[in-house]
Each structure stands twice: as structure tokens, then as C-alpha cells.
Write a protein that holds these residues in place. Structure first.
Motif, short mmCIF file in Angstrom:
data_model
loop_
_atom_site.label_atom_id
_atom_site.label_comp_id
_atom_site.label_asym_id
_atom_site.label_seq_id
_atom_site.Cartn_x
_atom_site.Cartn_y
_atom_site.Cartn_z
N LEU A 123 0.85 -1.30 -0.21
CA LEU A 123 0.05 0.01 -0.01
C LEU A 123 0.87 1.27 0.01
O LEU A 123 1.79 1.12 0.66
N LEU A 124 0.50 2.12 -0.96
CA LEU A 124 1.14 3.54 -0.76
C LEU A 124 0.16 4.42 0.19
O LEU A 124 -0.96 4.68 0.00
N LEU A 125 0.78 4.94 1.49
CA LEU A 125 0.12 5.75 2.39
C LEU A 125 0.70 7.04 2.06
O LEU A 125 1.97 7.27 2.18
N ILE A 126 -0.40 7.99 2.09
CA ILE A 126 0.20 9.54 1.89
C ILE A 126 -0.29 10.33 3.06
O ILE A 126 -1.24 10.28 3.68
N PHE A 127 0.64 10.88 3.68
CA PHE A 127 0.40 12.07 4.75
C PHE A 127 0.89 13.36 4.19
O PHE A 127 1.84 13.52 3.54
N MET A 128 0.23 14.49 4.94
CA MET A 128 0.65 15.73 4.69
C MET A 128 0.60 16.45 6.00
O MET A 128 -0.43 16.33 6.73
N CYS A 129 1.51 17.64 6.38
CA CYS A 129 1.33 18.16 7.55
C CYS A 129 0.13 19.44 7.40
O CYS A 129 0.13 20.14 6.13
N THR A 130 -0.72 19.73 8.17
CA THR A 130 -1.65 20.58 8.17
C THR A 130 -1.65 21.44 9.37
O THR A 130 -2.62 22.37 9.60
N ASN A 131 -0.56 21.34 10.11
CA ASN A 131 -0.36 22.24 11.33
C ASN A 131 -0.31 23.89 11.17
O ASN A 131 -0.93 24.56 11.86
N ASN A 132 0.36 23.83 10.12
CA ASN A 132 0.81 25.39 9.95
C ASN A 132 0.82 25.51 8.28
O ASN A 132 1.82 25.74 7.57
N THR A 133 -0.42 25.39 7.62
CA THR A 133 -0.66 25.67 6.40
C THR A 133 0.41 26.68 5.47
O THR A 133 0.12 27.74 5.83
N GLY A 134 1.16 26.00 4.88
CA GLY A 134 1.91 26.95 3.77
C GLY A 134 3.19 27.24 4.53
O GLY A 134 4.26 27.84 3.75
N MET A 135 3.45 26.81 5.63
CA MET A 135 4.90 27.15 6.37
C MET A 135 6.00 25.93 6.52
O MET A 135 6.91 26.21 6.76
N CYS A 136 5.09 24.73 6.18
CA CYS A 136 5.95 23.49 6.27
C CYS A 136 6.68 22.93 4.83
O CYS A 136 6.90 21.66 4.85
N ASP A 137 6.48 23.69 4.00
CA ASP A 137 7.03 23.17 2.65
C ASP A 137 6.31 21.99 2.23
O ASP A 137 6.75 20.76 1.70
N GLU A 138 5.14 22.11 2.42
CA GLU A 138 4.19 20.80 2.28
C GLU A 138 3.95 20.32 0.74
O GLU A 138 3.54 19.30 0.52
N TRP A 139 4.55 21.27 -0.01
CA TRP A 139 4.13 20.92 -1.62
C TRP A 139 5.32 20.14 -2.07
O TRP A 139 5.50 19.74 -3.25
N ASP A 140 6.59 20.32 -1.25
CA ASP A 140 7.84 19.76 -1.95
C ASP A 140 7.99 18.31 -1.41
O ASP A 140 7.52 18.03 -0.42
N ALA A 141 8.57 17.45 -2.36
CA ALA A 141 8.66 16.20 -2.00
C ALA A 141 9.92 15.56 -1.26
O ALA A 141 9.97 14.68 -0.81
N ASP A 142 10.71 16.51 -0.74
CA ASP A 142 12.24 16.34 -0.19
C ASP A 142 12.20 17.15 1.06
O ASP A 142 13.27 17.01 1.72
N LEU A 143 11.32 18.20 1.41
CA LEU A 143 11.81 19.09 2.37
C LEU A 143 10.95 18.70 3.84
O LEU A 143 11.08 19.61 4.83
N GLY A 144 10.48 17.59 3.79
CA GLY A 144 9.93 17.02 5.07
C GLY A 144 8.58 17.49 5.47
O GLY A 144 7.99 17.00 6.72
N GLY A 145 7.77 18.29 4.72
CA GLY A 145 6.25 18.59 5.00
C GLY A 145 5.15 17.69 4.83
O GLY A 145 3.92 17.89 4.71
N ASN A 146 5.45 16.53 4.12
CA ASN A 146 4.65 15.44 3.44
C ASN A 146 5.36 14.21 3.24
O ASN A 146 6.51 14.22 3.48
N ALA A 147 4.75 13.23 3.10
CA ALA A 147 5.43 11.77 3.07
C ALA A 147 4.58 10.80 2.43
O ALA A 147 3.13 10.85 2.38
#
Length: 202
Positions: free
Chosen positions: A63-87
Motif C-alpha cells: 500500500l502507498l500511504l500518503i501524509f501531509m502536514c496541516t499544522n501550519n498551512t503553507g509554512m512547512c514546505d508541504e508542497w515539496d517532495a523532499d523537505l519534510g512537510g509531507n510523506a
């Protein structure tokens, strides 16, 4: 290519591809934290790779599980594949259990929506037509080519291989990818151990 269709009331029993709810994974799987803010990420959804019909990907019982940070929208680089704001993480489909959320915030877990796949012609026009006419029933697509909103950002695995596109998720009332954006999930066919996720928006 296959459309991802919301079928919460009609999906087959034991359907594994879904949005929201609790992720399914082996018991030793850890919930993912954001490396930028240190908070817990929100679980977005999971894709059963065996269902995808993507050559070499569908042979893997994962299974491919997808996570994304929503704690500080726009402040955690959650759009980037490598900066740690999503997984994106890969888990084996053995001894699956529902992972308990790491916090009890009412809004932390998204409402669960089971998804089915509907094969269709792999063209941008066909996909956009179905999406625009679907009244929110189509929430993305599996396989084919990613429809980039900006430039091609296909990620590179830490093993050095160019990763393979698996899923595109569209923005919705439940999941926002910036301003009317889309999310993209990839897996590595070489090491078969890693996945990545990113999003683009207007």
C-alpha cells in the motif's frame, strides 16, 4: 489510466484504496511526523498498488500511504517532495491493522471515503472532461501521465532512480493542495522501498 471514483456506499468489502479514515498498515508502522514543525502529519489516503494495473507496480503487494502536514498551512514546505512537510510511505499488505491517530483532535482524521478504479482512455482531455462533469465523484487518477499544473517535478529516489508516477489527487472540500492544486504520488521501481508525494497549485 483509471479514474479514482468516490464509492463510499457501494465499494466492495475489504476495499483498500481510500481517502481519509485511519491508515491500514502492519502493527509496527509508525505514524509520520513533520520534520519542519515537529507536529503530526494528517493522513490523506492510501492506494492499493495491486489495483493500479501499472506494469511492475501492480506486482507488489504493498500500500502507498500518503501524509501531509496541516499544522501550519503553507509554512512547512508541504508542497515539496523532499523537505519534510509531507510523506509517501510503502507498507506490505500483511497483518494489516488500523493505525490509531496520535492525537485526539476531532478534525485530525478526515472522513473515510472508499475509492474504486474505473479504466478510461489515457488523455488529458478525457480526464479533465470526466473530472469537470463528475460533481466531485472523481477525486483523481491512477497511472498514465501526471497532469502537471506547473513544470515536471518527477522526484528522484534516494537510491538515484527516477521515480514512477502512481496517483494524482485533486483538491476537494476535505483536502486542499494550496490554491486549487493537485497532489502527485510516486514509487521507486529500483529499490522498491520508497515513495514520495508532492503537490502543485496555480
Amino acid at each position: 489510466m483509471a479514474l479514482l471514483i468516490r464509492e463510499s456506499n457501494q465499494a466492495p468489502f475489504l476495499q483498500l484504496t481510500k481517502m481519509g479514515g485511519n491508515p491500514l498498515a502492519p502493527p509496527n508502522t509508525q505514524w509520520v511526523g513533520c520534520t519542519v514543525c515537529g507536529g503530526w502529519m494528517q493522513f490523506i489516503g492510501q492506494i492499493d498498488l495491486e489495483e493500479t494495473a501499472i506494469k511492475e507496480v501492480c506486482e507488489r503487494k504493498q500500500l502507498l500511504l500518503i501524509f501531509m502536514c496541516t499544522n501550519n498551512t503553507g509554512m512547512c514546505d508541504e508542497w515539496d517532495a523532499d523537505l519534510g512537510g509531507n510523506a509517501g510511505i510503502l507498507v506490505d499488505k500483511t497483518n494489516l491493522t488500523s493505525l490509531e491517530a496520535p492525537c485526539d483532535k476531532e478534525e485530525f482524521l478526515l472522513e473515510e471515503t472508499l475509492l474504486t478504479l474505473d479504466e478510461c482512455n489515457d488523455s488529458a482531455d478525457t480526464y479533465c472532461q470526466f473530472f469537470n462533469q463528475s460533481q466531485n465523484q472523481v477525486c483523481g487518477k491512477i497511472g498514465g501521465e501526471p497532469l502537471w499544473i506547473q513544470t515536471d517535478e518527477t522526484p528522484i529516489c534516494s537510491c538515484g532512480a527516477r521515480m514512477t508516477f502512481v496517483v494524482q489527487l485533486e483538491h476537494s472540500a476535505e483536502v486542499q493542495f494550496g490554491d486549487a492544486g493537485a497532489g502527485y504520488g510516486f514509487v521507486c521501481l529500483v529499490c522498491q522501498q520508497r515513495a514520495k508525494f508532492l503537490f502543485q497549485c496555480c
